[in-house]
Design an enzyme around this catalytic site. Structure first.
Site, PDB file in Angstrom:
ATOM      1  N   ARG A 135     -66.055  51.995   1.012  1.00  0.00           N
ATOM      2  CA  ARG A 135     -65.259  51.796  -0.204  1.00  0.00           C
ATOM      3  C   ARG A 135     -63.951  52.590  -0.132  1.00  0.00           C
ATOM      4  NH1 ARG A 135     -70.691  52.050  -2.269  1.00  0.00           N
ATOM      5  NH2 ARG A 135     -70.489  54.289  -2.690  1.00  0.00           N
ATOM      6  N   ARG A 136     -63.611  53.003   1.070  1.00  0.00           N
ATOM      7  CA  ARG A 136     -62.403  53.811   1.271  1.00  0.00           C
ATOM      8  C   ARG A 136     -61.376  53.093   2.146  1.00  0.00           C
ATOM      9  NH1 ARG A 136     -65.487  59.601   2.606  1.00  0.00           N
ATOM     10  NH2 ARG A 136     -66.793  59.603   0.716  1.00  0.00           N
ATOM     11  N   CYS A 147     -42.870  49.304  -5.019  1.00  0.00           N
ATOM     12  CA  CYS A 147     -43.362  48.455  -6.117  1.00  0.00           C
ATOM     13  C   CYS A 147     -44.802  48.038  -5.833  1.00  0.00           C
ATOM     14  CB  CYS A 147     -42.473  47.227  -6.271  1.00  0.00           C
ATOM     15  SG  CYS A 147     -40.790  47.598  -6.777  1.00  0.00           S
ATOM     16  N   ARG A 201     -47.146  48.095  -9.173  1.00  0.00           N
ATOM     17  CA  ARG A 201     -46.742  48.704 -10.442  1.00  0.00           C
ATOM     18  C   ARG A 201     -45.675  47.895 -11.148  1.00  0.00           C
ATOM     19  NH1 ARG A 201     -41.726  50.875 -10.275  1.00  0.00           N
ATOM     20  NH2 ARG A 201     -40.850  51.149  -8.189  1.00  0.00           N
ATOM     21  N   ASP A 244     -41.452  41.584 -10.033  1.00  0.00           N
ATOM     22  CA  ASP A 244     -40.367  40.661 -10.359  1.00  0.00           C
ATOM     23  C   ASP A 244     -40.882  39.249 -10.091  1.00  0.00           C
ATOM     24  OD1 ASP A 244     -38.145  38.978 -10.215  1.00  0.00           O
ATOM     25  OD2 ASP A 244     -37.168  40.082  -8.587  1.00  0.00           O
ATOM     26  N   HIS A 295     -42.732  41.142 -14.887  1.00  0.00           N
ATOM     27  CA  HIS A 295     -41.541  40.855 -15.679  1.00  0.00           C
ATOM     28  C   HIS A 295     -40.699  39.718 -15.108  1.00  0.00           C
ATOM     29  CE1 HIS A 295     -40.612  44.189 -12.850  1.00  0.00           C
ATOM     30  NE2 HIS A 295     -39.535  43.469 -12.595  1.00  0.00           N
ATOM     31  N   VAL A 296     -39.930  39.133 -16.002  1.00  0.00           N
ATOM     32  CA  VAL A 296     -38.930  38.123 -15.661  1.00  0.00           C
ATOM     33  C   VAL A 296     -37.572  38.694 -16.033  1.00  0.00           C
ATOM     34  CG1 VAL A 296     -37.993  35.869 -16.310  1.00  0.00           C
ATOM     35  CG2 VAL A 296     -40.454  36.126 -15.919  1.00  0.00           C
TER      36      VAL A 296
END
Length: 289
Positions: free
Chosen positions: A151-152, A171, A191, A194, A232-233
């Site tokens: 799991r690493r 990003c 995070r 675009d 986001h746009v």
């Protein structure tokens, strides 16, 4: 009837246009934004390169190989005809980021540096970092072979100590791999997404990375799961995306790796064949810098 995976992307764009919050941003362009989105794309017998507009496949491929080389010099990518990092590596952009002492094109310890030399002291884009820092990518591939149920199986580009030295903080910052039933899947946390320009590229890039790592570890590609924080746009992309929403998805292409590759550093652009990619026409969108 099975719903085409691309509808997930289109539905997120619709949601943002209908209900997104108006927000300012670093570039000054302004965005419509929602927080928290997830999509899952099957990699079984298909490759999720969006079809409701033409995506710059060669740019996706060359950028990922550039990351894998550990390069932080946008001039190297530009020389291959891929200009997507030119603006962020320009003298003006670097000066505005407080990095005016850098040579144009020197992006600092960005994605490739963190993947291949995490923790090394960054000097500049010309320095040879061989043997320095943690080679996360090579370690990841080795761990998948040795302990596929781990799991690493994580690869990260987010190094808080290095953020001030980066032209642009990552990003797409962390991905985790998962092995089950002879298949390799990848989940990416991004995070900042675009939706007009970046996200179609990111979907294809991490799907391609999954194909490559699966090839090296004797597995088949499974799923790519894409988690977005701030999705986001940009306001100057609203009309182009409205056009894209009028189009129906077409079948995804297939991706073939043309020869047996044994080492992550041995992949070349000519090793990949994209077959059956018949998208709608490209839709021009300006990058917010």
């Amino acid at each position: 009837m099975v719903t085409h995976c691309e509808h997930q992307y289109l539905n997120t764009v619709r949601e943002i246009l209908a209900n997104g919050v108006r927000r300012g941003d670093r570039t000054g362009v302004g965005t419509l934004s929602v927080f928290g989105d997830q999509a899952k794309y099957s990699l079984r017998g298909q490759f999720p390169l969006l079809t409701t507009k033409r995506v710059f496949w060669r740019g996706v491929l060359e950028e990922l190989l550039w990351f894998i080389r550990g390069s932080t010099d946008s001039n190297e990518l530009s020389a291959r005809g891929v200009k997507i990092w030119d603006a962020n590596g320009s003298r003006d952009f670097l000066a505005r980021a407080g990095l005016g002492h850098r040579e144009p094109g020197d992006l600092g310890p960005v994605y490739g540096f963190q993947w291949r030399h995490f923790g090394a002291a960054y000097v500049d884009s010309k320095t040879d970092y061989r043997g320095q820092g943690v080679d996360q990518l090579r370690d990841l591939i080795g761990e998948i072979k040795r302990n596929p149920e781990s799991r690493r199986l994580v690869l990260t580009a987010w190094n808080p100590a290095d953020l001030p030295a980066m032209a642009l903080p990552p990003c797409h910052l962390l991905c985790q791999f998962y092995v089950a039933g002879g298949e390799l899947s990848c989940q990416l946390y991004q995070r900042s997404g675009d939706m007009g320009l970046g996200v179609p590229f990111n979907i294809a890039s991490y799907s391609l990375l999954t194909y490559m790592v699966a090839h090296l570890t004797g597995l088949e590609p499974g799923d790519f799961i894409h988690v977005l924080g701030d999705a986001h746009v940009y306001l100057n992309h609203v009309e182009p995306l409205k056009l894209q929403l009028t189009r129906s998805p077409r079948p995804f292409p297939r991706l073939r790796i043309l020869r047996r590759v044994e080492d992550i550093d041995d992949f070349r652009a000519e090793d990949f064949a994209l077959e059956g990619y018949h998208p709608h026409a490209a839709i021009p969108m300006e990058m917010a810098v």
